[in-house]
Structure formats: C-alpha cells, structure tokens
Design a protein around this motif. Structure first.
Motif, PDB file in Angstrom:
ATOM      1  N   GLN A 107       0.649  -1.264   0.100  1.00  0.00           N
ATOM      2  CA  GLN A 107       0.009  -0.007  -0.023  1.00  0.00           C
ATOM      3  C   GLN A 107       1.140   1.239  -0.087  1.00  0.00           C
ATOM      4  O   GLN A 107       1.840   1.383   0.777  1.00  0.00           O
ATOM      5  CB  GLN A 107      -0.936   0.027   1.011  1.00  0.00           C
ATOM      6  CG  GLN A 107      -1.780  -1.096   1.197  1.00  0.00           C
ATOM      7  CD  GLN A 107      -3.336  -0.774   0.400  1.00  0.00           C
ATOM      8  OE1 GLN A 107      -3.285   0.325  -0.296  1.00  0.00           O
ATOM      9  NE2 GLN A 107      -3.922  -1.762   0.528  1.00  0.00           N
ATOM     10  N   GLY A 108       0.577   2.089  -0.936  1.00  0.00           N
ATOM     11  CA  GLY A 108       1.299   3.429  -0.921  1.00  0.00           C
ATOM     12  C   GLY A 108       2.414   3.356  -1.876  1.00  0.00           C
ATOM     13  O   GLY A 108       3.201   4.608  -2.049  1.00  0.00           O
ATOM     14  N   ARG A 110       4.718   3.528  -5.050  1.00  0.00           N
ATOM     15  CA  ARG A 110       4.512   4.346  -6.251  1.00  0.00           C
ATOM     16  C   ARG A 110       4.160   3.194  -7.391  1.00  0.00           C
ATOM     17  O   ARG A 110       3.464   3.357  -8.377  1.00  0.00           O
ATOM     18  CB  ARG A 110       5.759   5.112  -6.715  1.00  0.00           C
ATOM     19  CG  ARG A 110       5.386   5.955  -7.919  1.00  0.00           C
ATOM     20  CD  ARG A 110       6.563   6.964  -8.063  1.00  0.00           C
ATOM     21  NE  ARG A 110       7.916   6.039  -8.269  1.00  0.00           N
ATOM     22  CZ  ARG A 110       8.978   6.932  -8.312  1.00  0.00           C
ATOM     23  NH1 ARG A 110       9.212   8.240  -8.249  1.00  0.00           N
ATOM     24  NH2 ARG A 110      10.160   6.160  -8.486  1.00  0.00           N
ATOM     25  N   SER A 133      -5.827  -6.088  -8.378  1.00  0.00           N
ATOM     26  CA  SER A 133      -6.619  -4.642  -8.758  1.00  0.00           C
ATOM     27  C   SER A 133      -7.864  -4.606  -7.459  1.00  0.00           C
ATOM     28  O   SER A 133      -8.221  -3.223  -7.113  1.00  0.00           O
ATOM     29  CB  SER A 133      -7.114  -5.068  -9.934  1.00  0.00           C
ATOM     30  OG  SER A 133      -8.131  -5.930  -9.957  1.00  0.00           O
ATOM     31  N   ARG A 134      -7.975  -5.594  -6.817  1.00  0.00           N
ATOM     32  CA  ARG A 134      -9.123  -5.523  -5.730  1.00  0.00           C
ATOM     33  C   ARG A 134      -8.395  -5.380  -4.523  1.00  0.00           C
ATOM     34  O   ARG A 134      -8.943  -4.105  -3.831  1.00  0.00           O
ATOM     35  CB  ARG A 134      -9.697  -6.720  -5.653  1.00  0.00           C
ATOM     36  CG  ARG A 134     -11.009  -7.080  -4.502  1.00  0.00           C
ATOM     37  CD  ARG A 134     -11.648  -8.321  -4.499  1.00  0.00           C
ATOM     38  NE  ARG A 134     -12.510  -8.489  -3.596  1.00  0.00           N
ATOM     39  CZ  ARG A 134     -13.830  -8.073  -3.648  1.00  0.00           C
ATOM     40  NH1 ARG A 134     -14.351  -7.569  -4.780  1.00  0.00           N
ATOM     41  NH2 ARG A 134     -14.628  -8.310  -2.845  1.00  0.00           N
ATOM     42  N   LEU A 136      -5.343  -3.585  -4.219  1.00  0.00           N
ATOM     43  CA  LEU A 136      -4.862  -2.390  -4.136  1.00  0.00           C
ATOM     44  C   LEU A 136      -5.491  -1.730  -5.214  1.00  0.00           C
ATOM     45  O   LEU A 136      -4.899  -1.122  -6.589  1.00  0.00           O
ATOM     46  CB  LEU A 136      -3.337  -2.625  -4.664  1.00  0.00           C
ATOM     47  CG  LEU A 136      -2.335  -3.232  -3.765  1.00  0.00           C
ATOM     48  CD1 LEU A 136      -0.871  -3.827  -4.545  1.00  0.00           C
ATOM     49  CD2 LEU A 136      -2.240  -2.727  -2.647  1.00  0.00           C
ATOM     50  N   PRO A 137      -6.665  -0.919  -4.812  1.00  0.00           N
ATOM     51  CA  PRO A 137      -7.617  -0.238  -5.627  1.00  0.00           C
ATOM     52  C   PRO A 137      -7.106   1.009  -6.173  1.00  0.00           C
ATOM     53  O   PRO A 137      -7.247   1.894  -7.279  1.00  0.00           O
ATOM     54  CB  PRO A 137      -8.717   0.032  -5.151  1.00  0.00           C
ATOM     55  CG  PRO A 137      -8.532   0.035  -3.570  1.00  0.00           C
ATOM     56  CD  PRO A 137      -7.318  -1.227  -3.610  1.00  0.00           C
ATOM     57  N   LYS A 138      -6.010   1.710  -5.275  1.00  0.00           N
ATOM     58  CA  LYS A 138      -5.521   3.000  -5.596  1.00  0.00           C
ATOM     59  C   LYS A 138      -4.150   2.931  -6.085  1.00  0.00           C
ATOM     60  O   LYS A 138      -3.406   3.945  -6.295  1.00  0.00           O
ATOM     61  CB  LYS A 138      -5.456   3.690  -4.156  1.00  0.00           C
ATOM     62  CG  LYS A 138      -6.937   3.782  -3.834  1.00  0.00           C
ATOM     63  CD  LYS A 138      -6.496   4.957  -2.220  1.00  0.00           C
ATOM     64  CE  LYS A 138      -7.870   5.115  -1.445  1.00  0.00           C
ATOM     65  NZ  LYS A 138      -7.827   5.783  -0.366  1.00  0.00           N
ATOM     66  N   ALA A 139      -3.684   1.693  -6.553  1.00  0.00           N
ATOM     67  CA  ALA A 139      -2.421   1.560  -7.320  1.00  0.00           C
ATOM     68  C   ALA A 139      -2.562   2.193  -8.572  1.00  0.00           C
ATOM     69  O   ALA A 139      -3.347   1.875  -9.406  1.00  0.00           O
ATOM     70  CB  ALA A 139      -2.090  -0.032  -7.245  1.00  0.00           C
ATOM     71  N   SER A 140      -1.466   2.984  -8.715  1.00  0.00           N
ATOM     72  CA  SER A 140      -1.540   3.936 -10.154  1.00  0.00           C
ATOM     73  C   SER A 140      -0.691   3.239 -11.116  1.00  0.00           C
ATOM     74  O   SER A 140      -0.805   3.334 -12.204  1.00  0.00           O
ATOM     75  CB  SER A 140      -1.259   5.321 -10.029  1.00  0.00           C
ATOM     76  OG  SER A 140       0.237   5.331  -9.516  1.00  0.00           O
TER      77      SER A 140
END
Length: 283
Positions: A107-108, A110, A133-134, A136-140
């Motif tokens: 999490q967090g 980059r 994807s589920r 780590l929904p915020k992973a860019s």
C-alpha cells in the motif's frame, strides 16, 4: 505447465535408445527439460504425432529437423514435451496470501511489479491481476510481466478469451473478478482493465533474461518440475536476485527451494518464500 500424465494408444513409430537419448540431449540443452527413461513412453506418444504431422518417415528424420533449427517445429517440439494444465486461481492459498499479506505491505508504493514465469494460457497472470486490482484499488502503476517459452499458449493468453466450458473457478465471486458479471456465452473475455495490466512476452528460462528491474513477487509454479536439480537451483538463485527486498517467490505444490537461506530467502508459507532484507542492506 504441469507434468505429462497421459498415454496415447495410437500406433506409432519406434523410438530407439539412440533416438531417445538425442531427444533428451536436445531438450536439455535448448530448454532445460529433463527427460528420464521413465518418460520414454510419453515422449514416444507425444512426438510420434509430430513425426506424422511433418510427414517424415522416422524419429531419426524428425530429430534431424529439430537439430537443423526448424523454428516452427522447435515450437511444436517443446510444446509436445510440456503440458499446459492450468486454471484460474489454481492453488488458491497463494492468491489469498497475495491479497492478505503481500498487498497490504505494498500500500502506498508508487509502482508494483509482478512476474508470472511460465504463464501458460494466461489464467495465472489474470488471477494475479484480479487479486491485486481488488486489494490495491488505488495503485496507479501496477504491472504484471507474463512469460512462457511456448508461442502458441502466449497467443491464447494475450487474446484473453476462453471457451466457457474451460472456465473453472473455486467460486462464482472469483469468476466475477476476472470476467465481470455479464451473462455467460460460449466464450468468456477477461475484463479489459485486467488485460491492460499484463504484458506477455516469450522467454526461455534457461537462457539470458532481457528483464530489467526487480519484482515485488514472482510466480513460477509447476515449471521447475521439468528441470533437473542443478537447473532448478540455478533458477531459484536467479529469481531471488530479481526480487525486491521483502519480495515473494511463489512455486508449485511439488517444488521446493533447497537451502533457501543461502539465497536470502525465508519460508513464508506453503511453497512460498520471502526475500530477506539482510543481504540487501535494508534497501
């Protein structure tokens, strides 16, 4: 990939001792495949079909094709000697661990990088993509490299479409993660957002790897079973060197890493290992 398990009862040409040894030498030298004598009936069954398909009259003539470097037939050769048996979320405990232990630690971050080595027809990397994807929904920047030596299975994997009759999942919820909730048809297509996360490339694991950077996790499951012990040991060492500190190596249910501590790996569960920080100076 998984072990060869079936015999073919169709009449076939005779495989002499000399021909079998030549095949074993070619398979080991070019692809690392270890063919012991007890695999001889299965090698005969599989390659006799290629003898027929190529129109040659004997195993000796077929071997000459392979030794001459016929690229298309070499592809058929290695495909015949390996079996691409796989399904979505196979060995589910690995994906549970990926979601519940690996992902929270990322999490967090980059970027997140995962390698599916020996990806076969794509069920493994798409299962990884659905899991992360589920989780780590915020992973860019979440990317998965999926490699295999067999060009035919890579073509199917990259297409991301599977006959509905071949789609097997541990649960409907996991199926929906990969294919969505659309009504079933004769074929199922992987969700576009998952396909975009995966890059498929051809790679022979016993040759140099054109792979840069390190990975947060490497999956190489039911591949090393084709190799002898020294080749396996070299493969585990190379994978360890491509893991980030605290990165994880996932292997098949019948595979083991001997003396993992010498590679900077620590057992972290059933057929999985975590890279120690100690050998990397905490980087």
């Amino acid at each position: 990939m998984n072990q060869i398990t079936e015999l073919d009862s169709v009449e076939r040409p005779t495989l002499s001792d000399e021909a079998f040894q030549r095949i074993a030498t070619i398979a080991k030298g070019n692809w690392g495949l270890h063919l012991e004598e007890n695999k001889r009936p299965l090698v005969t069954a599989r390659l006799s079909k290629r003898v027929t398909a190529t129109g040659v009259s004997s195993f000796a003539d077929y071997i000459a094709l392979i030794e001459a470097g016929d690229a298309a037939e070499c592809d058929h050769f290695v495909s015949a000697l390996t079996t691409n048996v796989t399904h979505f979320f196979r060995e589910q405990h690995h994906f549970d661990y990926l979601a519940e232990t690996v992902a929270p630690a990322l999490q967090g971050h980059r970027s997140v990088r995962v390698w599916s080595a020996g990806c076969s027809t794509g069920q493994e990397p798409y299962s990884i993509a659905a899991t992360l994807s589920r989780a780590l929904p915020k992973a860019s920047d979440l990317r998965i490299l999926a490699t295999d030596v067999d060009q035919d299975v890579l073509h199917k994997a990259e297409g991301g479409t599977y006959p509905a009759a071949e789609v097997v999942f541990p649960s409907p919820a996991l199926e929906a993660q990969v294919f969505g909730t659309k009504e079933r048809g004769p074929n199922r297509s992987v969700r576009p957002e998952l396909r975009s996360m995966v890059t498929f490339r051809r790679l022979n694991l016993i040759q140099p790897w054109p792979v840069s950077g390190a990975f947060d996790a490497i999956f190489c499951r039911n591949v090393a079973i084709y190799f002898d012990k020294p080749t396996q040991a070299g493969l585990w060492q190379r994978f360890a060197s491509h893991l980030k500190p605290n990165g994880h190596l996932f292997i098949g249910h019948s595979e083991r890493v001997e003396h993992p501590e010498t590679l900077g790996l620590q057992p972290a569960g059933i057929t999985l290992y975590r890279k120690s920080l100690a050998l990397d100076g905490g980087r």
